[in-house]
Each structure stands twice: as structure tokens, then as C-alpha cells.
Design a protein around this motif. Structure first.
Motif, PDB file in Angstrom:
ATOM      1  N   LEU A  49       0.862  -1.248   0.106  1.00  0.00           N
ATOM      2  CA  LEU A  49       0.035   0.140  -0.015  1.00  0.00           C
ATOM      3  C   LEU A  49       0.952   1.254   0.022  1.00  0.00           C
ATOM      4  CD1 LEU A  49      -2.799  -1.139   2.638  1.00  0.00           C
ATOM      5  CD2 LEU A  49      -2.937  -0.893   0.223  1.00  0.00           C
ATOM      6  N   ASN A  50       0.637   2.271  -0.902  1.00  0.00           N
ATOM      7  CA  ASN A  50       1.103   3.452  -1.042  1.00  0.00           C
ATOM      8  C   ASN A  50       0.498   4.472   0.091  1.00  0.00           C
ATOM      9  OD1 ASN A  50       2.367   6.161  -1.594  1.00  0.00           O
ATOM     10  ND2 ASN A  50       2.489   5.470  -3.691  1.00  0.00           N
ATOM     11  N   PHE A  51       0.972   4.132   1.374  1.00  0.00           N
ATOM     12  CA  PHE A  51       0.329   5.258   2.185  1.00  0.00           C
ATOM     13  C   PHE A  51       0.469   6.608   2.229  1.00  0.00           C
ATOM     14  CE2 PHE A  51       0.349   1.106   4.545  1.00  0.00           C
ATOM     15  CZ  PHE A  51      -1.031   1.103   5.035  1.00  0.00           C
ATOM     16  N   ARG A  52       1.526   7.132   1.541  1.00  0.00           N
ATOM     17  CA  ARG A  52       1.992   8.421   1.119  1.00  0.00           C
ATOM     18  C   ARG A  52       0.730   9.064   0.364  1.00  0.00           C
ATOM     19  NH1 ARG A  52       8.016  10.127   1.333  1.00  0.00           N
ATOM     20  NH2 ARG A  52       7.205  11.461  -0.169  1.00  0.00           N
ATOM     21  N   ASN A  53       0.458   8.215  -0.790  1.00  0.00           N
ATOM     22  CA  ASN A  53      -0.560   8.776  -1.437  1.00  0.00           C
ATOM     23  C   ASN A  53      -2.042   8.714  -0.773  1.00  0.00           C
ATOM     24  OD1 ASN A  53       1.138   9.118  -3.285  1.00  0.00           O
ATOM     25  ND2 ASN A  53       0.485   7.753  -4.987  1.00  0.00           N
ATOM     26  N   ILE A  54      -2.244   7.643  -0.031  1.00  0.00           N
ATOM     27  CA  ILE A  54      -3.604   7.606   0.876  1.00  0.00           C
ATOM     28  C   ILE A  54      -3.719   8.558   1.586  1.00  0.00           C
ATOM     29  CG2 ILE A  54      -4.773   6.126   2.209  1.00  0.00           C
ATOM     30  CD1 ILE A  54      -3.315   3.766   0.903  1.00  0.00           C
ATOM     31  N   THR A  55      -2.562   8.927   2.376  1.00  0.00           N
ATOM     32  CA  THR A  55      -2.841  10.177   3.426  1.00  0.00           C
ATOM     33  C   THR A  55      -3.059  11.588   2.466  1.00  0.00           C
ATOM     34  OG1 THR A  55      -1.132   8.973   4.866  1.00  0.00           O
ATOM     35  CG2 THR A  55      -1.600  11.287   5.014  1.00  0.00           C
ATOM     36  N   MET A  65       2.896  14.495 -10.699  1.00  0.00           N
ATOM     37  CA  MET A  65       3.118  16.105 -10.726  1.00  0.00           C
ATOM     38  C   MET A  65       2.072  16.726 -10.872  1.00  0.00           C
ATOM     39  SD  MET A  65       5.355  18.361 -10.500  1.00  0.00           S
ATOM     40  CE  MET A  65       6.783  17.791 -11.032  1.00  0.00           C
ATOM     41  N   ILE A  66       0.853  16.557 -11.433  1.00  0.00           N
ATOM     42  CA  ILE A  66      -0.225  16.886 -11.763  1.00  0.00           C
ATOM     43  C   ILE A  66      -0.936  16.943 -10.513  1.00  0.00           C
ATOM     44  CG2 ILE A  66      -2.627  16.897 -12.760  1.00  0.00           C
ATOM     45  CD1 ILE A  66      -1.288  15.755 -15.281  1.00  0.00           C
ATOM     46  N   TRP A  67      -1.093  15.699  -9.734  1.00  0.00           N
ATOM     47  CA  TRP A  67      -1.760  15.589  -8.469  1.00  0.00           C
ATOM     48  C   TRP A  67      -1.141  16.726  -7.373  1.00  0.00           C
ATOM     49  CZ3 TRP A  67      -2.293  10.220  -5.631  1.00  0.00           C
ATOM     50  CH2 TRP A  67      -2.986  10.405  -4.370  1.00  0.00           C
ATOM     51  N   ARG A  68       0.185  16.676  -7.423  1.00  0.00           N
ATOM     52  CA  ARG A  68       0.934  17.395  -6.333  1.00  0.00           C
ATOM     53  C   ARG A  68       0.606  18.873  -6.570  1.00  0.00           C
ATOM     54  NH1 ARG A  68       5.879  16.076  -7.626  1.00  0.00           N
ATOM     55  NH2 ARG A  68       5.615  14.194  -6.590  1.00  0.00           N
ATOM     56  N   MET A 119      -6.573   8.004  -8.932  1.00  0.00           N
ATOM     57  CA  MET A 119      -7.149   6.769  -9.662  1.00  0.00           C
ATOM     58  C   MET A 119      -6.391   6.083 -10.688  1.00  0.00           C
ATOM     59  SD  MET A 119     -10.042   6.007  -7.763  1.00  0.00           S
ATOM     60  CE  MET A 119      -9.368   6.720  -6.299  1.00  0.00           C
ATOM     61  N   LYS A 120      -5.771   6.918 -11.650  1.00  0.00           N
ATOM     62  CA  LYS A 120      -4.922   6.766 -12.585  1.00  0.00           C
ATOM     63  C   LYS A 120      -3.589   6.116 -11.900  1.00  0.00           C
ATOM     64  CE  LYS A 120      -6.273   9.527 -16.459  1.00  0.00           C
ATOM     65  NZ  LYS A 120      -6.365   8.374 -17.565  1.00  0.00           N
ATOM     66  N   GLU A 121      -2.985   6.699 -10.963  1.00  0.00           N
ATOM     67  CA  GLU A 121      -1.808   6.170 -10.180  1.00  0.00           C
ATOM     68  C   GLU A 121      -1.962   4.736  -9.620  1.00  0.00           C
ATOM     69  OE1 GLU A 121       1.755   7.688  -9.575  1.00  0.00           O
ATOM     70  OE2 GLU A 121       0.709   7.637 -11.575  1.00  0.00           O
ATOM     71  N   ALA A 122      -3.077   4.589  -9.054  1.00  0.00           N
ATOM     72  CA  ALA A 122      -3.338   3.316  -8.636  1.00  0.00           C
ATOM     73  C   ALA A 122      -3.427   2.424  -9.635  1.00  0.00           C
ATOM     74  CB  ALA A 122      -4.787   3.371  -7.865  1.00  0.00           C
ATOM     75  N   HIS A 123      -4.025   2.548 -10.620  1.00  0.00           N
ATOM     76  CA  HIS A 123      -4.122   1.616 -11.832  1.00  0.00           C
ATOM     77  C   HIS A 123      -2.602   1.447 -12.532  1.00  0.00           C
ATOM     78  CE1 HIS A 123      -8.345   0.575 -12.593  1.00  0.00           C
ATOM     79  NE2 HIS A 123      -8.466   1.590 -12.432  1.00  0.00           N
ATOM     80  N   ARG A 124      -2.013   2.415 -12.605  1.00  0.00           N
ATOM     81  CA  ARG A 124      -0.651   2.506 -13.163  1.00  0.00           C
ATOM     82  C   ARG A 124       0.611   1.662 -12.279  1.00  0.00           C
ATOM     83  NH1 ARG A 124       4.446   4.879 -13.177  1.00  0.00           N
ATOM     84  NH2 ARG A 124       3.892   6.132 -11.450  1.00  0.00           N
ATOM     85  N   THR A 125       0.337   1.843 -11.089  1.00  0.00           N
ATOM     86  CA  THR A 125       1.421   1.127 -10.084  1.00  0.00           C
ATOM     87  C   THR A 125       1.052  -0.133  -9.569  1.00  0.00           C
ATOM     88  OG1 THR A 125       0.525   2.500  -8.191  1.00  0.00           O
ATOM     89  CG2 THR A 125       2.155   3.463  -9.708  1.00  0.00           C
ATOM     90  N   VAL A 126      -0.321  -0.542  -9.675  1.00  0.00           N
ATOM     91  CA  VAL A 126      -0.858  -1.757  -8.741  1.00  0.00           C
ATOM     92  C   VAL A 126      -1.106  -3.063  -9.644  1.00  0.00           C
ATOM     93  CG1 VAL A 126      -2.499  -2.535  -7.177  1.00  0.00           C
ATOM     94  CG2 VAL A 126      -1.513  -0.202  -6.949  1.00  0.00           C
ATOM     95  N   VAL A 168       2.796  13.134  -2.194  1.00  0.00           N
ATOM     96  CA  VAL A 168       2.707  12.355  -3.173  1.00  0.00           C
ATOM     97  C   VAL A 168       3.937  12.033  -4.052  1.00  0.00           C
ATOM     98  CG1 VAL A 168       1.357  12.498  -5.684  1.00  0.00           C
ATOM     99  CG2 VAL A 168       0.312  13.946  -3.538  1.00  0.00           C
ATOM    100  N   ARG A 169       3.917  10.788  -4.646  1.00  0.00           N
ATOM    101  CA  ARG A 169       5.001  10.072  -5.307  1.00  0.00           C
ATOM    102  C   ARG A 169       4.565   9.152  -6.288  1.00  0.00           C
ATOM    103  NH1 ARG A 169       7.591   5.729  -0.976  1.00  0.00           N
ATOM    104  NH2 ARG A 169       6.124   4.315  -0.706  1.00  0.00           N
ATOM    105  N   LYS A 170       5.369   9.095  -7.171  1.00  0.00           N
ATOM    106  CA  LYS A 170       5.037   7.991  -8.167  1.00  0.00           C
ATOM    107  C   LYS A 170       5.087   6.511  -7.708  1.00  0.00           C
ATOM    108  CE  LYS A 170       7.378  10.742 -11.980  1.00  0.00           C
ATOM    109  NZ  LYS A 170       8.362  10.813 -12.990  1.00  0.00           N
TER     110      LYS A 170
END
Length: 215
Positions: free
Chosen positions: A42-48, A107-110, A151-158, A213-215
Motif C-alpha cells: 500500500l502506498n500510504f503516502r498517496n493515501i494520506t 506531478m499534476i496531483w501534487r 485513480m490513474k496512479e493506482a491503476h498504473r502502479t498496482v 505524493v510520489r510515483k
């Protein structure tokens, strides 16, 4: 009007459910078969950060018209805070698609998180109707972009087999932020008689969480 729109939304949702199909992954068949059953950390940084966005979104969304009404009592003027908020949300989804040609999802998210922070604190720095309308643009124009990028990051990294779990946690974090935000703002308002303190704290949370937020 709330009941009418609620019934309409429920009717449309039920209608859409009739045409929904299973999610189709864009991953190559070979990769999908290898990753089947994999559980990605789990990417807790992005979740937070996503949960912080829920706080940053809900406080202006809840109280912008009220703040505008405190400055100008004419509903024909302060009432524009909501239409501007909604129009910005709609247009932002079109802008986000073009931004992805040059920038990463993270980057867009951040940057969107930081723009939201600026919008949240604007009414504190410049308490006038223009700053409130600009706040509506800044917050309304970023929360949908952050939602899309999350949502896109979740699909891309998971792994495809595990993406639903990650999206569920992102959504739960966002919902938690939405519940905490108004309670927090109303509590500070009861002590200070103003929304300034809650807006400042929220802006700080958004600024800080943007760095998570991180990749």
C-alpha cells in the motif's frame, strides 16, 4: 429540491448499473497472468494525501456560500460561489487530459494539491467576494483532477488483481477527510466565531500532503 435531485440521481445510477460491465485491464495478457493474485504494498503516502484532499475539498465546498453571504447579503451575488465551483470542476476534467501529455500523474496531483491550498487560504488573506469566487475556482478546479490522478496512479502502479483494494482505501481516506473536515471547521468556528483558523490549518495540511505524493 434536495429530494428531487436525490431521486433523479438514484434513478440515473440504477439505469447506469444495467449497462455496467466488468472492468477491463489494459495490461498485456502475459503480464496480467503473471501478476494474478499479487498483492502490491500500500502506498500510504498517496493515501494520506488523498485523504487530506477530502478535508481541503469539503470545507470550502460546505462553507463558501456562507462565507460569501457574510460579505454580501445579495443572493444574486454570493450565490455565484457554487456555480463557479461546479463549472471549474467540469472544465478541469477536460484540462487534465491535455496536461497528461507533458506531466506525470504524480506531478499534476501534487501541483493541484498546492493550488487547492492557495484557494482555501485566499478568503483569509483577502476577505472579499472576489477572493471567495477565486477560491471556488481553485478548489473546484482541482479536486476532480486530484481524484482522476489518484485513480490513474493506482491503476498504473498496482497489479490489476489488487487495484480494487487500493482504490477502496483511497476512497475511504477521502470519505474520512470529508467527515472530519466539517466537524473540525465547526469546532474551531465555535471557539473563534470565524472560519479563518480552519481554513489556515486546512491550507497547511494540503501544502504538506502535496509533498507526500510520489510515483
Amino acid at each position: 429540491s434536495w429530494i428531487i435531485f436525490g431521486v433523479f440521481s438514484l434513478s440515473v445510477a440504477l439505469l447506469l448499473c444495467l449497462f455496467m460491465k466488468d472492468e477491463i485491464s489494459n495490461e498485456p495478457a502475459g503480464k496480467k497472468s503473471v501478476e494474478a493474485g499479487a498483492r502490491t504494498p500500500l502506498n500510504f503516502r498517496n493515501i494520506t494525501a488523498y485523504g487530506a484532499m477530502g478535508i481541503g475539498y469539503i470545507i470550502p465546498a460546505t462553507y463558501l456560500p456562507l462565507m460569501a453571504k457574510e460579505i454580501i447579503s445579495d443572493p444574486l451575488v454570493f450565490g455565484w460561489s457554487w456555480p463557479i465551483f461546479g463549472a471549474a470542476a467540469f472544465l478541469s476534467t477536460l484540462i487534465a487530459a491535455s496536461l497528461q501529455r507533458w506531466f506525470s500523474n504524480a506531478m499534476i496531483w501534487r501541483v493541484s494539491q498546492w493550488i487547492m491550498a492557495i484557494g482555501v487560504v485566499l478568503p483569509v488573506l483577502f476577505p472579499n467576494i472576489l477572493s471567495i469566487l477565486l477560491a471556488g475556482l481553485a478548489v473546484g478546479g482541482t479536486f476532480m483532477i486530484i481524484t482522476m490522478m489518484g485513480m490513474k496512479e493506482a491503476h498504473r502502479t498496482v497489479a490489476p488483481s489488487d487495484v480494487v483494494r487500493h482504490i477502496a482505501l483511497l476512497t475511504a481516506a477521502f470519505a474520512g477527510g470529508q467527515m472530519i473536515g466539517p466537524l473540525f471547521a465547526s469546532l474551531l468556528f465555535s471557539f473563534t466565531g470565524s472560519f479563518d483558523a480552519s481554513l489556515i490549518v486546512t491550507a497547511v495540511i494540503l501544502l504538506g500532503s502535496g509533498f507526500l505524493v510520489r510515483k
